[in-house]
Design a protein around this motif. Sequence first.
Motif, PDB file in Angstrom:
ATOM      1  N   GLY A 155      71.492-116.622  -3.511  1.00 46.92           N
ATOM      2  CA  GLY A 155      70.071-116.559  -3.153  1.00 46.92           C
ATOM      3  C   GLY A 155      69.797-115.518  -2.078  1.00 46.92           C
ATOM      4  O   GLY A 155      68.864-114.725  -2.193  1.00 46.92           O
ATOM      5  N   GLY A 174      69.333-119.555  -5.250  1.00 36.56           N
ATOM      6  CA  GLY A 174      70.712-119.453  -5.748  1.00 36.56           C
ATOM      7  C   GLY A 174      71.160-120.696  -6.491  1.00 36.56           C
ATOM      8  O   GLY A 174      71.968-120.609  -7.411  1.00 36.56           O
ATOM      9  N   GLY A 175      70.669-121.840  -6.059  1.00 32.94           N
ATOM     10  CA  GLY A 175      71.084-123.097  -6.703  1.00 32.94           C
ATOM     11  C   GLY A 175      71.650-124.054  -5.678  1.00 32.94           C
ATOM     12  O   GLY A 175      72.751-123.824  -5.157  1.00 32.94           O
ATOM     13  N   HIS A 189      75.271-125.859  -5.992  1.00 32.23           N
ATOM     14  CA  HIS A 189      76.509-125.073  -6.001  1.00 32.23           C
ATOM     15  C   HIS A 189      76.807-124.601  -4.585  1.00 32.23           C
ATOM     16  O   HIS A 189      75.892-124.178  -3.871  1.00 32.23           O
ATOM     17  CB  HIS A 189      76.372-123.849  -6.905  1.00 32.23           C
ATOM     18  N   ASN A 219      72.448-125.841   3.374  1.00 32.40           N
ATOM     19  CA  ASN A 219      72.829-126.568   2.158  1.00 32.40           C
ATOM     20  C   ASN A 219      73.816-127.697   2.439  1.00 32.40           C
ATOM     21  O   ASN A 219      73.868-128.674   1.698  1.00 32.40           O
ATOM     22  CB  ASN A 219      73.398-125.603   1.118  1.00 32.40           C
ATOM     23  N   THR A 238      68.635-121.167  -0.774  1.00 34.36           N
ATOM     24  CA  THR A 238      69.311-122.277  -1.449  1.00 34.36           C
ATOM     25  C   THR A 238      68.663-122.574  -2.797  1.00 34.36           C
ATOM     26  O   THR A 238      69.355-122.725  -3.811  1.00 34.36           O
ATOM     27  CB  THR A 238      69.262-123.525  -0.539  1.00 34.36           C
ATOM     28  N   LEU A 264      72.548-119.795 -10.032  1.00 33.10           N
ATOM     29  CA  LEU A 264      73.887-120.267 -10.408  1.00 33.10           C
ATOM     30  C   LEU A 264      73.791-121.403 -11.416  1.00 33.10           C
ATOM     31  O   LEU A 264      74.657-121.534 -12.290  1.00 33.10           O
ATOM     32  CB  LEU A 264      74.657-120.721  -9.173  1.00 33.10           C
ATOM     33  N   GLY A 265      72.721-122.203 -11.301  1.00 34.57           N
ATOM     34  CA  GLY A 265      72.486-123.269 -12.280  1.00 34.57           C
ATOM     35  C   GLY A 265      72.277-122.676 -13.661  1.00 34.57           C
ATOM     36  O   GLY A 265      72.817-123.165 -14.662  1.00 34.57           O
ATOM     37  N   SER A 282      72.228-130.506   0.366  1.00 38.55           N
ATOM     38  CA  SER A 282      72.890-130.958  -0.869  1.00 38.55           C
ATOM     39  C   SER A 282      74.052-131.896  -0.598  1.00 38.55           C
ATOM     40  O   SER A 282      74.403-132.697  -1.453  1.00 38.55           O
ATOM     41  CB  SER A 282      73.399-129.754  -1.660  1.00 38.55           C
ATOM     42  N   TRP A 313      78.175-121.878  -3.564  1.00 41.44           N
ATOM     43  CA  TRP A 313      77.839-120.462  -3.386  1.00 41.44           C
ATOM     44  C   TRP A 313      76.365-120.164  -3.658  1.00 41.44           C
ATOM     45  O   TRP A 313      75.947-119.012  -3.559  1.00 41.44           O
ATOM     46  CB  TRP A 313      78.714-119.583  -4.301  1.00 41.44           C
ATOM     47  N   GLY A 314      75.602-121.180  -3.994  1.00 43.32           N
ATOM     48  CA  GLY A 314      74.180-120.980  -4.310  1.00 43.32           C
ATOM     49  C   GLY A 314      73.431-120.198  -3.231  1.00 43.32           C
ATOM     50  O   GLY A 314      72.799-119.169  -3.519  1.00 43.32           O
ATOM     51  N   GLY A 368      68.393-123.097 -10.013  1.00 45.14           N
ATOM     52  CA  GLY A 368      68.668-121.822  -9.353  1.00 45.14           C
ATOM     53  C   GLY A 368      69.454-120.882 -10.241  1.00 45.14           C
ATOM     54  O   GLY A 368      69.778-121.207 -11.392  1.00 45.14           O
TER      55      GLY A 368
END
Lengths: 333, 418
Positions: free
Chosen positions: A266, A255-256, A259, A49, A252, A304-305, A53, A261-262, A302
């Motif tokens: 995940g 989870g998002g 973020h 990530n 990724t 967290l999103g 990201s 912590w995504g 994700g």
Amino acid sequence: MTRSPALRFLLVLGLLTGAALLLPLVANRGIVFLAGVVAINVVLGLAFNLLFSTAGLLSFGQATFSAAGAYAVALLLLRVPEIPFLVALGAAAATGAAIATAIGLVALRRTEGVYFAVLTLAFAELVHVVIAKTSFFGRNDGLTGIPRPRIGPIDLADGQAYYVFVILVTALLIACLWWVTHSRLGRSFRAIRLDPMRAAFLGIDVRRRRLEAFAVSGACAAAAGGLMGPLTSIVSPDLAHWGESTKPILFTLLGGAGHFWGPLVGAVVFSGVEYATRSLAGASDLITGGLLLAVVLAIPGGLLGLAALVVRRLRRRERPATVTDAAAEGARP
Amino acid sequence: MTKLTRRALLASGAGTALALSADPRIGVGQTNEPIRLGVVTPLSGPQEFIGSFVKNGAEVAVDLINKAGGVRGRPLALEFRDEKANPAAATTVARELLGMGINLQFGTIASTVALAYGPLMQAENGVNLTCGAGSEKINHENYSPHVFRIGDGTYRMRAQARMMAEKFPDVTSWTGIIPDHEYGRTVWAIYVDGLLEFYPKITGKQPQIVDPIIVPYGSGDYRNFITQAARTPARGIVNATYGGDAATFFQQARPFGLFNNRILMDAANEFIVANALKTQVPKHWTGTHWYYAANSSPVSKTFYEAYVAKTGQKMPMGWAGEAQAAVAAYAAAIAKTGSTETKAIIEALKGLTFDTVTGSRTIRAEDNQAIKDLEMIQIEPDAGSDVGFKVSDYVKIPGAGVIEPATPGKAMVLRKPS
């Protein structure tokens, strides 16, 4: 709740590390072993990530770095058993960084976007074939009997000592990744992702920064991969297979990606689903794949999103009431 | 929704910790609780077709034992896990079972997985019985007291070489189609060792060994390798490709006439290739762990009938017999020692003689290798048969005459062509 992002991060990391360290008190050693694998996967997801990201690079070859780290540690422990384990882990990280730099020098020279992604996949497959065909790496059979090492007076083969070590090292790697993401370097990565042309105009060496992002991600993935051999006692070419490269991507997306912590969320959810369906042979992969597809299609941000969306909506619902109350308060004489 | 109070949380946490800390492995006879055995075998992926025989064979064997009253009055229960023919996945699920207190496991068919189990079982205090893994390292240089091969191992290829010397004394030049992995290399090395020992002994002739043709694992195109093999002077070919790979190789070799004037000795595909190619299957010999039709002992007959009744498959393959042997070995060891503890079971298994579908087997105490009779069948096409092929010959060779010496911890010394 503290407003400082660093303190908030340390608080979350401390809570997660504490929970992971307490796990052996309530779970059997099979679950604890799986938790060790999940911790390593979390770092692999976060390292991916950082590229995806933060630096805006899509790599399909992350398994190359984790496998390189795993093989580096396995070979050192098997052939040079007197080597201090922390040195072996350092060597694994250096191997990952070196391979990432070598691949990056070629792949980042003229390509970006989907071409870069395909090139990383091609390099990953090359590494996979080289491992599977080289006697030094144990060919298709891999290397077995990797011992759990000692660190000074501490024998990591004792009880859950190695699990504790894995948790502490992964926590350290997570902290490194967070620091890079939020440092000046991380901000320049983000600038390149948002607008490489403008970033270059502002004086950022785009290619060099991308190469640095690739090397940092490769080093962290390799260090995490290096933890794998002594945990499972075996490394095999499967670790470098392209299928392994898809896992950090799945963690990724699940989870998002937006973020930090995504990938952790995940990796934990993915492993939980895998564990819950483990006795449904054949159907297990189908269920896991189906769930992932559903989450990725239905919740593009994700898990967290989705959580962030829910929190925002709840706050919005609360906000008018607060405003009315405040107005009423203000209207009082 | 019910509120979780601090008191309830503490109580449930303490209760869970207490329950998990309890050791379920107590002495046999003190309870009627089932004895749980872990079966880690491929239940999905490319080797699922073998894993399904292990699974069904294990279930049938356990059903028969439980119907007869269990082991010391306790029934056996199986806990299956899918290892996907992947060593990392296999060690993960094996550890999970160990974590659940299931220390007695079996079902391994892949050499790499069996090799990975040695240090794992030793470190985690478990036992594993392999059900078909062929690497010689398992009971030699990678010997682990915690891993037992209850079936035929390395010496099966020596028996196959011996049979060739007896049946085809004039076929003295040999090559191989060898996949590039642990199993393939083992098959070739041991077969050559057998050829070099038995041809001079039985026929008085020195065999000519032609370098084998190494093929990539999972190759879809064998034509280059087939022409390579056809160019060699070898009159005999040993095949170590497996499953779908072997079916592809045999099919692609037909137009080249590779097997027309050559003897084909297949390592251990049993009916796999014949089932796939039916009347197109070339005439060949193959090793089998258990050929149901040639074993007329009551154990074999009962097991076969129960297997057919359960699965509807009238031609079970030998891996089902290996699973039966694994269950029988554990049952005999538990009955002998009265315990399911790892240390006691290891001691009981060493030197144990137990009854299986292929007859009596004895586990050699020095290196945990079972001594059993070796079976080989000849398969040829038969348009008149329902399945498109028939078993036209069968040979059984006593294991004691072909097994290599026990050298636990040391590499097996093999004859090599000069």
